[in-house]
Design an enzyme around this catalytic site. Sequence first.
Site, PDB file in Angstrom:
ATOM      1  N   LYS A  26     -13.299  -3.804   3.025  1.00  0.00           N
ATOM      2  CA  LYS A  26     -14.111  -2.582   2.924  1.00  0.00           C
ATOM      3  C   LYS A  26     -15.562  -2.797   3.366  1.00  0.00           C
ATOM      4  O   LYS A  26     -16.204  -1.870   3.864  1.00  0.00           O
ATOM      5  CB  LYS A  26     -14.074  -2.031   1.500  1.00  0.00           C
ATOM      6  CG  LYS A  26     -12.697  -1.486   1.124  1.00  0.00           C
ATOM      7  CD  LYS A  26     -12.683  -0.810  -0.224  1.00  0.00           C
ATOM      8  CE  LYS A  26     -11.258  -0.482  -0.627  1.00  0.00           C
ATOM      9  NZ  LYS A  26     -11.149   0.300  -1.844  1.00  0.00           N
ATOM     10  N   GLY A  44     -16.303  -5.095 -15.843  1.00  0.00           N
ATOM     11  CA  GLY A  44     -16.190  -5.677 -14.505  1.00  0.00           C
ATOM     12  C   GLY A  44     -17.392  -5.319 -13.653  1.00  0.00           C
ATOM     13  O   GLY A  44     -18.071  -4.310 -13.915  1.00  0.00           O
ATOM     14  N   THR A  50      -8.438  -1.259   2.901  1.00  0.00           N
ATOM     15  CA  THR A  50      -8.321  -1.751   1.531  1.00  0.00           C
ATOM     16  C   THR A  50      -8.742  -3.216   1.469  1.00  0.00           C
ATOM     17  O   THR A  50      -9.229  -3.779   2.452  1.00  0.00           O
ATOM     18  CB  THR A  50      -6.893  -1.488   0.977  1.00  0.00           C
ATOM     19  OG1 THR A  50      -6.867  -1.848  -0.398  1.00  0.00           O
ATOM     20  CG2 THR A  50      -5.820  -2.276   1.718  1.00  0.00           C
ATOM     21  N   GLY A  60     -16.611  -4.975  -6.481  1.00  0.00           N
ATOM     22  CA  GLY A  60     -16.844  -3.902  -5.505  1.00  0.00           C
ATOM     23  C   GLY A  60     -16.552  -2.520  -6.059  1.00  0.00           C
ATOM     24  O   GLY A  60     -17.318  -1.570  -5.830  1.00  0.00           O
ATOM     25  N   SER A 104       0.817  -1.226   0.000  1.00  0.00           N
ATOM     26  CA  SER A 104       0.000   0.000   0.000  1.00  0.00           C
ATOM     27  C   SER A 104       0.847   1.269   0.000  1.00  0.00           C
ATOM     28  O   SER A 104       1.807   1.396   0.760  1.00  0.00           O
ATOM     29  CB  SER A 104      -0.919   0.015   1.221  1.00  0.00           C
ATOM     30  OG  SER A 104      -1.533   1.292   1.312  1.00  0.00           O
TER      31      SER A 104
HETATM   32  P1  NDP Z   1     -13.486  -7.572  -7.094  1.00  0.00           P
HETATM   33  O1  NDP Z   1     -12.802  -8.854  -6.751  1.00  0.00           O
HETATM   34  O2  NDP Z   1     -14.625  -7.115  -6.280  1.00  0.00           O
HETATM   35  O3  NDP Z   1     -14.027  -7.671  -8.655  1.00  0.00           O
HETATM   36  C1  NDP Z   1     -13.191  -8.127  -9.686  1.00  0.00           C
HETATM   37  C2  NDP Z   1     -13.916  -8.015 -11.046  1.00  0.00           C
HETATM   38  O4  NDP Z   1     -12.944  -8.278 -12.051  1.00  0.00           O
HETATM   39  C3  NDP Z   1     -15.049  -9.019 -11.249  1.00  0.00           C
HETATM   40  O5  NDP Z   1     -16.061  -8.412 -12.036  1.00  0.00           O
HETATM   41  C4  NDP Z   1     -14.364 -10.161 -12.046  1.00  0.00           C
HETATM   42  O6  NDP Z   1     -15.274 -10.888 -12.895  1.00  0.00           O
HETATM   43  C5  NDP Z   1     -13.409  -9.358 -12.894  1.00  0.00           C
HETATM   44  N1  NDP Z   1     -12.225 -10.096 -13.314  1.00  0.00           N
HETATM   45  C6  NDP Z   1     -11.230 -10.585 -12.550  1.00  0.00           C
HETATM   46  N2  NDP Z   1     -10.283 -11.170 -13.324  1.00  0.00           N
HETATM   47  C7  NDP Z   1     -10.687 -11.030 -14.606  1.00  0.00           C
HETATM   48  C8  NDP Z   1     -10.145 -11.410 -15.870  1.00  0.00           C
HETATM   49  N3  NDP Z   1      -8.982 -12.071 -15.965  1.00  0.00           N
HETATM   50  N4  NDP Z   1     -10.823 -11.091 -16.986  1.00  0.00           N
HETATM   51  C9  NDP Z   1     -11.977 -10.409 -16.908  1.00  0.00           C
HETATM   52  N5  NDP Z   1     -12.580 -10.039 -15.745  1.00  0.00           N
HETATM   53  C10 NDP Z   1     -11.919 -10.337 -14.611  1.00  0.00           C
HETATM   54  O7  NDP Z   1     -12.306  -6.494  -7.159  1.00  0.00           O
HETATM   55  P2  NDP Z   1     -12.346  -4.945  -6.736  1.00  0.00           P
HETATM   56  O8  NDP Z   1     -13.489  -4.278  -7.418  1.00  0.00           O
HETATM   57  O9  NDP Z   1     -12.219  -4.809  -5.266  1.00  0.00           O
HETATM   58  O10 NDP Z   1     -10.948  -4.406  -7.355  1.00  0.00           O
HETATM   59  C11 NDP Z   1     -10.750  -4.363  -8.753  1.00  0.00           C
HETATM   60  C12 NDP Z   1      -9.463  -3.611  -9.073  1.00  0.00           C
HETATM   61  O11 NDP Z   1      -9.574  -2.234  -8.688  1.00  0.00           O
HETATM   62  C13 NDP Z   1      -8.218  -4.141  -8.351  1.00  0.00           C
HETATM   63  O12 NDP Z   1      -7.214  -4.300  -9.333  1.00  0.00           O
HETATM   64  C14 NDP Z   1      -7.859  -3.018  -7.380  1.00  0.00           C
HETATM   65  O13 NDP Z   1      -6.468  -2.958  -7.168  1.00  0.00           O
HETATM   66  C15 NDP Z   1      -8.353  -1.792  -8.110  1.00  0.00           C
HETATM   67  N6  NDP Z   1      -8.650  -0.598  -7.246  1.00  0.00           N
HETATM   68  C16 NDP Z   1      -7.958   0.579  -7.448  1.00  0.00           C
HETATM   69  C17 NDP Z   1      -8.208   1.722  -6.662  1.00  0.00           C
HETATM   70  C18 NDP Z   1      -7.434   2.993  -6.897  1.00  0.00           C
HETATM   71  O14 NDP Z   1      -7.414   3.864  -6.013  1.00  0.00           O
HETATM   72  N7  NDP Z   1      -6.833   3.192  -8.040  1.00  0.00           N
HETATM   73  C19 NDP Z   1      -9.222   1.709  -5.596  1.00  0.00           C
HETATM   74  C20 NDP Z   1      -9.921   0.443  -5.475  1.00  0.00           C
HETATM   75  C21 NDP Z   1      -9.627  -0.668  -6.277  1.00  0.00           C
HETATM   76  P3  NDP Z   1     -16.145 -12.138 -12.358  1.00  0.00           P
HETATM   77  O15 NDP Z   1     -17.396 -11.563 -11.699  1.00  0.00           O
HETATM   78  O16 NDP Z   1     -16.482 -12.911 -13.604  1.00  0.00           O
HETATM   79  O17 NDP Z   1     -15.290 -12.916 -11.398  1.00  0.00           O
END
Ligand code: NDP
Length: 264
Positions: free
Chosen positions: A64, A121, A60, A124, A15
Site C-alpha cells: 500500500k 495496535g 493489499t 498501517g 483475497s
Molecule cells: P501492520 O503489520 O502494519 O501492524 C500490525 C500491528 O499489530 C502492530 O501494531 C503490531 O505491534 C501488532 N501486533 C502484531 N501481532 C501482535 C500480537 N500477537 N499481539 C499484539 N499486537 C500484535 O499490519 P496492518 O495494519 O497492515 O494490518 C493489521 C490487520 O488489519 C491485518 O490482520 C489485516 O488483515 C487487517 N486489515 C483488514 C482490512 C479490512 O478490510 N477488514 C483492511 C486492512 C487491514 P508491534 O508494533 O509491537 O509489532
Amino acid sequence: MGKLFSIFGDPVSHSRSPLMHNCVFKHLSYDACYTRTHLVDGDKLRDTFLSLKLSGANITVPHKEAAYKACDEVRGFANKVGVVNTIVLEDNKLIGYNTDADGFMYAISEFKDIKTILVLGAGGTAKALVSRFLEDKLKVSVINRSEARLAYFKELKCDTYTWDKFEVKKYDLIVNTTSAGLKDDNLPAPKDIIDKLLKNTNFIADVIYGTLTPFLKLAKEQGITYKDGADMLLGQGVLANELFVDFKLNKNDIKKAMEKSFLL
Ligand code: NDP
C-alpha cells in the site's frame, strides 16, 4: 472493449476482492472483469499495472505504501496517510485513493454516540483509522505491544500507551487493528488488560474478518455489541467500485450486488 481490474498483493490468493467486484459487474451488467496479480516486488507495481492495460486496481499487504509512490497523483485522504489501496487510470495517469478508512467509518455507522475510541495496535491500518477518527474530532487513545510505532500517534496528540503503562479508562468503542487472532489464538493485549477493557466499553470492532478472533469471542461471551472486519471490507470495496465505474452505477445497487459475494 470491457475494462480489466486487478488486486495486487503478496500473498494474494486469499483475497475476496475479485469475487466482490465481479459480482457487481455481473449483476449490474457492467462490461468489466476483475482478476488477481501476485506481486512480490512493490517497485514493479506501476509497470505491471500498465503492461496489463488495467483500468484500475486495489492494493493489499504489503504494497500500500509502494502504491502511493507508484501514482502520478494521489487524492484526498490517501495523501494524509501516504497509503493507497485503490488506483484508477484517468487520462493515462495513475490516480491513487484510500478507501480503507472510510470503509471502516461505514462499518461502524450503526454504533451511535461514539466520542472516545481506544485503538489496539499501531501499524498501517491503525494509522489510517486514527487519522480518520481525528478528522471527525473524536478523542483517540492508542495502545501497542512495543513503543517504537507509537511515535506517529504521539505527534497526532493521541494518548499513547504500551501494555505495562496502561491505565484503564472508559471508552465508547475499542478497535483491534493488530493481526493477533488472524492466524493464531492470541489476544491483542494481555488477558488482564482485555478483561478490564471489556468492562469499560460500549462497542467493540475488529478489522480481521473471516474468523471470530479470541478478542471478539470474549466480547460476544460478555454480551457486548461487536463486529468483525467484514463490513469494513465491504465498505472499502463499495467505495473503490464507485471509483472504478466513475460513479456511473448507483452506490446502493453496488452495495447490494457486492453483498451477494459474501454468500458465495
Ligand atoms: P501492520 O503489520 O502494519 O501492524 C500490525 C500491528 O499489530 C502492530 O501494531 C503490531 O505491534 C501488532 N501486533 C502484531 N501481532 C501482535 C500480537 N500477537 N499481539 C499484539 N499486537 C500484535 O499490519 P496492518 O495494519 O497492515 O494490518 C493489521 C490487520 O488489519 C491485518 O490482520 C489485516 O488483515 C487487517 N486489515 C483488514 C482490512 C479490512 O478490510 N477488514 C483492511 C486492512 C487491514 P508491534 O508494533 O509491537 O509489532
